[in-house]
Motif scaffolding. Structure first.
Motif, PDB file in Angstrom:
ATOM      1  N   GLY A  13      32.981 -38.191 -76.770  1.00  0.00           N
ATOM      2  CA  GLY A  13      32.875 -38.679 -78.156  1.00  0.00           C
ATOM      3  C   GLY A  13      31.889 -39.839 -78.262  1.00  0.00           C
ATOM      4  O   GLY A  13      31.430 -40.193 -79.350  1.00  0.00           O
ATOM      5  N   GLY A  14      31.609 -40.481 -77.138  1.00  0.00           N
ATOM      6  CA  GLY A  14      30.654 -41.595 -77.111  1.00  0.00           C
ATOM      7  C   GLY A  14      31.241 -42.934 -77.545  1.00  0.00           C
ATOM      8  O   GLY A  14      30.586 -43.967 -77.433  1.00  0.00           O
ATOM      9  N   THR A  15      32.488 -42.956 -78.011  1.00  0.00           N
ATOM     10  CA  THR A  15      33.036 -44.215 -78.549  1.00  0.00           C
ATOM     11  C   THR A  15      33.370 -45.221 -77.449  1.00  0.00           C
ATOM     12  O   THR A  15      33.271 -46.422 -77.662  1.00  0.00           O
ATOM     13  N   GLY A  16      33.769 -44.705 -76.289  1.00  0.00           N
ATOM     14  CA  GLY A  16      34.064 -45.602 -75.169  1.00  0.00           C
ATOM     15  C   GLY A  16      32.777 -46.163 -74.603  1.00  0.00           C
ATOM     16  O   GLY A  16      32.687 -47.347 -74.263  1.00  0.00           O
ATOM     17  N   LEU A  17      31.753 -45.309 -74.533  1.00  0.00           N
ATOM     18  CA  LEU A  17      30.466 -45.751 -73.983  1.00  0.00           C
ATOM     19  C   LEU A  17      29.821 -46.786 -74.899  1.00  0.00           C
ATOM     20  O   LEU A  17      29.127 -47.685 -74.451  1.00  0.00           O
ATOM     21  N   GLN A  18      30.073 -46.644 -76.209  1.00  0.00           N
ATOM     22  CA  GLN A  18      29.424 -47.554 -77.158  1.00  0.00           C
ATOM     23  C   GLN A  18      30.270 -48.783 -77.469  1.00  0.00           C
ATOM     24  O   GLN A  18      29.829 -49.663 -78.202  1.00  0.00           O
ATOM     25  N   ALA A  50      36.892 -40.056 -80.760  1.00  0.00           N
ATOM     26  CA  ALA A  50      37.375 -40.356 -79.400  1.00  0.00           C
ATOM     27  C   ALA A  50      38.151 -39.170 -78.838  1.00  0.00           C
ATOM     28  O   ALA A  50      38.993 -38.591 -79.522  1.00  0.00           O
ATOM     29  N   THR A  51      37.874 -38.815 -77.594  1.00  0.00           N
ATOM     30  CA  THR A  51      38.576 -37.684 -76.982  1.00  0.00           C
ATOM     31  C   THR A  51      39.636 -38.177 -75.994  1.00  0.00           C
ATOM     32  O   THR A  51      39.564 -39.306 -75.501  1.00  0.00           O
ATOM     33  N   MET A  52      40.582 -37.295 -75.702  1.00  0.00           N
ATOM     34  CA  MET A  52      41.647 -37.640 -74.753  1.00  0.00           C
ATOM     35  C   MET A  52      41.044 -37.881 -73.363  1.00  0.00           C
ATOM     36  O   MET A  52      41.375 -38.846 -72.690  1.00  0.00           O
ATOM     37  N   CYS A 103      39.090 -41.318 -68.725  1.00  0.00           N
ATOM     38  CA  CYS A 103      38.003 -41.530 -67.748  1.00  0.00           C
ATOM     39  C   CYS A 103      37.251 -42.834 -67.956  1.00  0.00           C
ATOM     40  O   CYS A 103      36.402 -43.191 -67.142  1.00  0.00           O
ATOM     41  N   ARG A 104      37.533 -43.526 -69.026  1.00  0.00           N
ATOM     42  CA  ARG A 104      36.791 -44.749 -69.316  1.00  0.00           C
ATOM     43  C   ARG A 104      37.117 -45.833 -68.291  1.00  0.00           C
ATOM     44  O   ARG A 104      38.281 -46.079 -68.010  1.00  0.00           O
ATOM     45  N   GLN A 105      36.073 -46.458 -67.760  1.00  0.00           N
ATOM     46  CA  GLN A 105      36.290 -47.504 -66.743  1.00  0.00           C
ATOM     47  C   GLN A 105      36.561 -48.851 -67.407  1.00  0.00           C
ATOM     48  O   GLN A 105      35.914 -49.837 -67.103  1.00  0.00           O
ATOM     49  N   THR A 139      38.526 -42.676 -60.191  1.00  0.00           N
ATOM     50  CA  THR A 139      37.649 -42.035 -59.203  1.00  0.00           C
ATOM     51  C   THR A 139      37.774 -40.517 -59.267  1.00  0.00           C
ATOM     52  O   THR A 139      38.876 -39.982 -59.304  1.00  0.00           O
ATOM     53  N   MET A 140      36.632 -39.882 -59.282  1.00  0.00           N
ATOM     54  CA  MET A 140      36.584 -38.418 -59.208  1.00  0.00           C
ATOM     55  C   MET A 140      35.483 -38.081 -58.226  1.00  0.00           C
ATOM     56  O   MET A 140      34.597 -38.903 -57.979  1.00  0.00           O
ATOM     57  N   ASP A 141      35.538 -36.872 -57.682  1.00  0.00           N
ATOM     58  CA  ASP A 141      34.464 -36.476 -56.772  1.00  0.00           C
ATOM     59  C   ASP A 141      33.170 -36.329 -57.561  1.00  0.00           C
ATOM     60  O   ASP A 141      33.192 -36.112 -58.771  1.00  0.00           O
TER      61      ASP A 141
HETATM   62  C1  LIG Z   1      35.758 -49.754 -82.637  1.00  0.00           C
HETATM   63  C2  LIG Z   1      36.413 -49.187 -81.401  1.00  0.00           C
HETATM   64  C3  LIG Z   1      37.777 -49.371 -81.221  1.00  0.00           C
HETATM   65  C4  LIG Z   1      38.403 -48.855 -80.072  1.00  0.00           C
HETATM   66  N1  LIG Z   1      39.743 -49.048 -79.922  1.00  0.00           N
HETATM   67  C5  LIG Z   1      40.359 -48.562 -78.814  1.00  0.00           C
HETATM   68  C6  LIG Z   1      41.755 -48.752 -78.629  1.00  0.00           C
HETATM   69  O1  LIG Z   1      42.447 -49.336 -79.460  1.00  0.00           O
HETATM   70  N2  LIG Z   1      42.309 -48.251 -77.487  1.00  0.00           N
HETATM   71  C7  LIG Z   1      41.575 -47.579 -76.539  1.00  0.00           C
HETATM   72  O2  LIG Z   1      42.140 -47.133 -75.539  1.00  0.00           O
HETATM   73  N3  LIG Z   1      40.265 -47.393 -76.699  1.00  0.00           N
HETATM   74  C8  LIG Z   1      39.632 -47.869 -77.797  1.00  0.00           C
HETATM   75  N4  LIG Z   1      38.285 -47.693 -77.944  1.00  0.00           N
HETATM   76  C9  LIG Z   1      37.536 -47.059 -76.854  1.00  0.00           C
HETATM   77  C10 LIG Z   1      37.314 -45.540 -77.026  1.00  0.00           C
HETATM   78  O3  LIG Z   1      37.266 -45.192 -78.381  1.00  0.00           O
HETATM   79  C11 LIG Z   1      38.399 -44.684 -76.371  1.00  0.00           C
HETATM   80  O4  LIG Z   1      38.611 -45.079 -75.044  1.00  0.00           O
HETATM   81  C12 LIG Z   1      38.049 -43.180 -76.428  1.00  0.00           C
HETATM   82  O5  LIG Z   1      39.191 -42.395 -76.177  1.00  0.00           O
HETATM   83  C13 LIG Z   1      36.937 -42.762 -75.487  1.00  0.00           C
HETATM   84  O6  LIG Z   1      36.725 -41.372 -75.699  1.00  0.00           O
HETATM   85  P1  LIG Z   1      35.275 -40.781 -75.912  1.00  0.00           P
HETATM   86  O7  LIG Z   1      35.415 -39.322 -76.101  1.00  0.00           O
HETATM   87  O8  LIG Z   1      34.557 -41.501 -77.000  1.00  0.00           O
HETATM   88  O9  LIG Z   1      34.641 -41.097 -74.489  1.00  0.00           O
HETATM   89  P2  LIG Z   1      33.125 -41.378 -74.087  1.00  0.00           P
HETATM   90  O10 LIG Z   1      32.700 -42.690 -74.648  1.00  0.00           O
HETATM   91  O11 LIG Z   1      32.267 -40.218 -74.396  1.00  0.00           O
HETATM   92  O12 LIG Z   1      33.310 -41.487 -72.511  1.00  0.00           O
HETATM   93  C14 LIG Z   1      34.050 -42.526 -71.911  1.00  0.00           C
HETATM   94  C15 LIG Z   1      33.900 -42.419 -70.381  1.00  0.00           C
HETATM   95  O13 LIG Z   1      34.559 -41.276 -69.898  1.00  0.00           O
HETATM   96  C16 LIG Z   1      33.648 -40.371 -69.244  1.00  0.00           C
HETATM   97  N5  LIG Z   1      34.100 -39.028 -69.634  1.00  0.00           N
HETATM   98  C17 LIG Z   1      34.360 -38.593 -70.892  1.00  0.00           C
HETATM   99  N6  LIG Z   1      34.886 -37.362 -70.868  1.00  0.00           N
HETATM  100  C18 LIG Z   1      34.946 -36.991 -69.566  1.00  0.00           C
HETATM  101  C19 LIG Z   1      35.404 -35.813 -68.893  1.00  0.00           C
HETATM  102  N7  LIG Z   1      35.921 -34.768 -69.548  1.00  0.00           N
HETATM  103  N8  LIG Z   1      35.331 -35.765 -67.537  1.00  0.00           N
HETATM  104  C20 LIG Z   1      34.821 -36.815 -66.837  1.00  0.00           C
HETATM  105  N9  LIG Z   1      34.380 -37.962 -67.422  1.00  0.00           N
HETATM  106  C21 LIG Z   1      34.446 -38.048 -68.772  1.00  0.00           C
HETATM  107  C22 LIG Z   1      32.281 -40.771 -69.749  1.00  0.00           C
HETATM  108  O14 LIG Z   1      31.261 -40.483 -68.819  1.00  0.00           O
HETATM  109  C23 LIG Z   1      32.455 -42.271 -69.931  1.00  0.00           C
HETATM  110  O15 LIG Z   1      32.317 -42.924 -68.704  1.00  0.00           O
HETATM  111  C24 LIG Z   1      37.638 -48.162 -79.095  1.00  0.00           C
HETATM  112  C25 LIG Z   1      36.261 -47.961 -79.295  1.00  0.00           C
HETATM  113  C26 LIG Z   1      35.654 -48.459 -80.430  1.00  0.00           C
HETATM  114  C27 LIG Z   1      34.172 -48.224 -80.617  1.00  0.00           C
END
Ligand SMILES: Cc1cc2nc3c(=O)[nH]c(=O)nc-3n(C[C@H](O)[C@H](O)[C@H](O)COP(=O)(O)OP(=O)(O)OC[C@H]3O[C@@H](n4cnc5c(N)ncnc54)[C@H](O)[C@@H]3O)c2cc1C
Length: 300
Positions: free
Chosen positions: A34-39, A111-113, A118-120, A173-175
């Motif tokens: 979803g990119g939300t964790g990265l951003q 945001a995805t599950m 996987c977020r560090q 950690t993942m392979d």
């Molecule tokens: C305004 C704001 C508020 C937020 N509030 C919260 C909060 O209250 N609680 C919270 O926990 N988080 C919060 N977050 C962080 C984020 O939204 C969540 O952690 C979200 O679930 C990340 O999912 P994503 O799909 O956006 O991951 P991404 O940003 O796309 O990826 C996150 C990390 O996981 C890796 N990754 C993703 N999918 C996979 C996969 N299938 N296999 C292997 N690696 C993978 C990526 O390489 C990256 O390192 C917030 C973010 C923002 C911008």
């Protein structure tokens, strides 16, 4: 001479097989869900990606939801908002509460599950809940040393408890070349569930608890804490001491448990403030499960 910043190479696979193959050929790529964790923490202008990126948003296999009598299975790219939409009758209440408290609605839509797991980051809201529920995750990778003609047989899969994703330093950690593909949450009935996210100095502190009771006896209890420093704090010895205990807990028993928990917390290096909050949340939960209630499931 100044170096020019090259734009990242972006791969957008639409099948899981293609994703795994691309990742095996480019194992240093950044997986973008979803990119939300990265951003998180960037202002937009300062968000930069270098090297190659694999955008997994188009992979339909990762967006599936499957439900059986024994478990709820979520594809790694299922957005948080879709899980919330399943409702409390399907999603365990503590997990439901964790998802509802995660960021604003726009973020929960993207945001995805899998991205959350996987977020560090220091704390990930759903990790402790999934851990207490004995959830498993599936990791897949394209196995090396296979000829392209045998590609289908070259995909390796393993299921592990979600907590095994954490190494000794608390890092995910993942392979190399491995992708998180599915999350399996057992369908279990818990008499009491609790999920509390507390703000304050050094916050957040996340408290998750599950308990089962039978005729005023604690038959199972699980407690976990997540802090800015530690992704997972859990003491199974303290839990074991409570199993078989008749409720209500006496003042003396509560004081003893409080002392043990605080001692354990001190050993983790947490501040006295966090320690006091953690033990207060635990005592509140133990008082809650001590209250006389009709049969059913309760959430605090
Ligand atoms: C305004 C704001 C508020 C937020 N509030 C919260 C909060 O209250 N609680 C919270 O926990 N988080 C919060 N977050 C962080 C984020 O939204 C969540 O952690 C979200 O679930 C990340 O999912 P994503 O799909 O956006 O991951 P991404 O940003 O796309 O990826 C996150 C990390 O996981 C890796 N990754 C993703 N999918 C996979 C996969 N299938 N296999 C292997 N690696 C993978 C990526 O390489 C990256 O390192 C917030 C973010 C923002 C911008």
């Amino acid at each position: 001479m100044a170096k020019l910043n090259r734009p990242p190479v972006i791969y957008s696979p639409t099948t899981l097989q293609d994703l795994l193959k691309i990742y095996s050929l480019n194992p240093d790529s950044l997986i973008y869900a979803g990119g939300t964790g990265l951003q998180f923490g960037s202002t937009g202008d300062n968000f930069q990606i270098r090297g190659s990126v694999i955008n997994i948003a188009g992979v339909e296999e990762l967006k599936k939801i499957n439900r059986t009598d024994r478990y709820l299975e979520l594809g790694a790219s299922v957005p948080v908002s879709r899980v919330i939409d399943l409702g409390k009758s399907i999603v365990p209440e503590a997990l439901y509460a964790a998802l509802k408290q995660m960021g604003p609605p726009q973020i929960r839509n993207m945001a995805t599950m899998g991205g959350n797991i996987c977020r560090q980051a220091n704390t990930m809201d759903i990790f402790p809940v999934l851990h207490l529920h004995d959830s498993q995750v599936e990791l897949r990778k394209f196995r090396e040393n296979r000829s392209p003609r045998r590609f289908l047989k070259g995909v390796g899969s393993r299921w592990i408890p979600v907590s095994r994703l954490l190494d000794n330093e608390g890092k995910i950690t993942m392979d190399k070349g491995e992708i998180l593909t599915r999350i399996r949450i057992p369908s279990e009935n818990w008499s009491f569930q609790s999920y509390r996210k507390i703000d304050g100095p050094g916050a957040p502190l996340i408290f998750t608890a599950l308990a089962n009771m039978d005729k005023h006896i604690v038959t199972d209890i699980r407690l976990s804490f997540s802090t800015v420093r530690e992704k997972l704090i859990r003491n199974r010895d303290i839990e074991a001491e409570m199993i078989g205990h008749r409720v209500p807990f006496s003042k003396r028993d509560l004081a003893l448990l409080k002392g043990k928990l605080e001692n354990y917390f001190k050993g983790t290096g947490e501040s006295s403030f966090t320690t006091a909050r953690a033990s207060a949340l635990t005592i509140q939960f133990l008082e809650k499960i001590s209250e006389p209630v009709d049969e059913g499931s309760y959430f605090q």
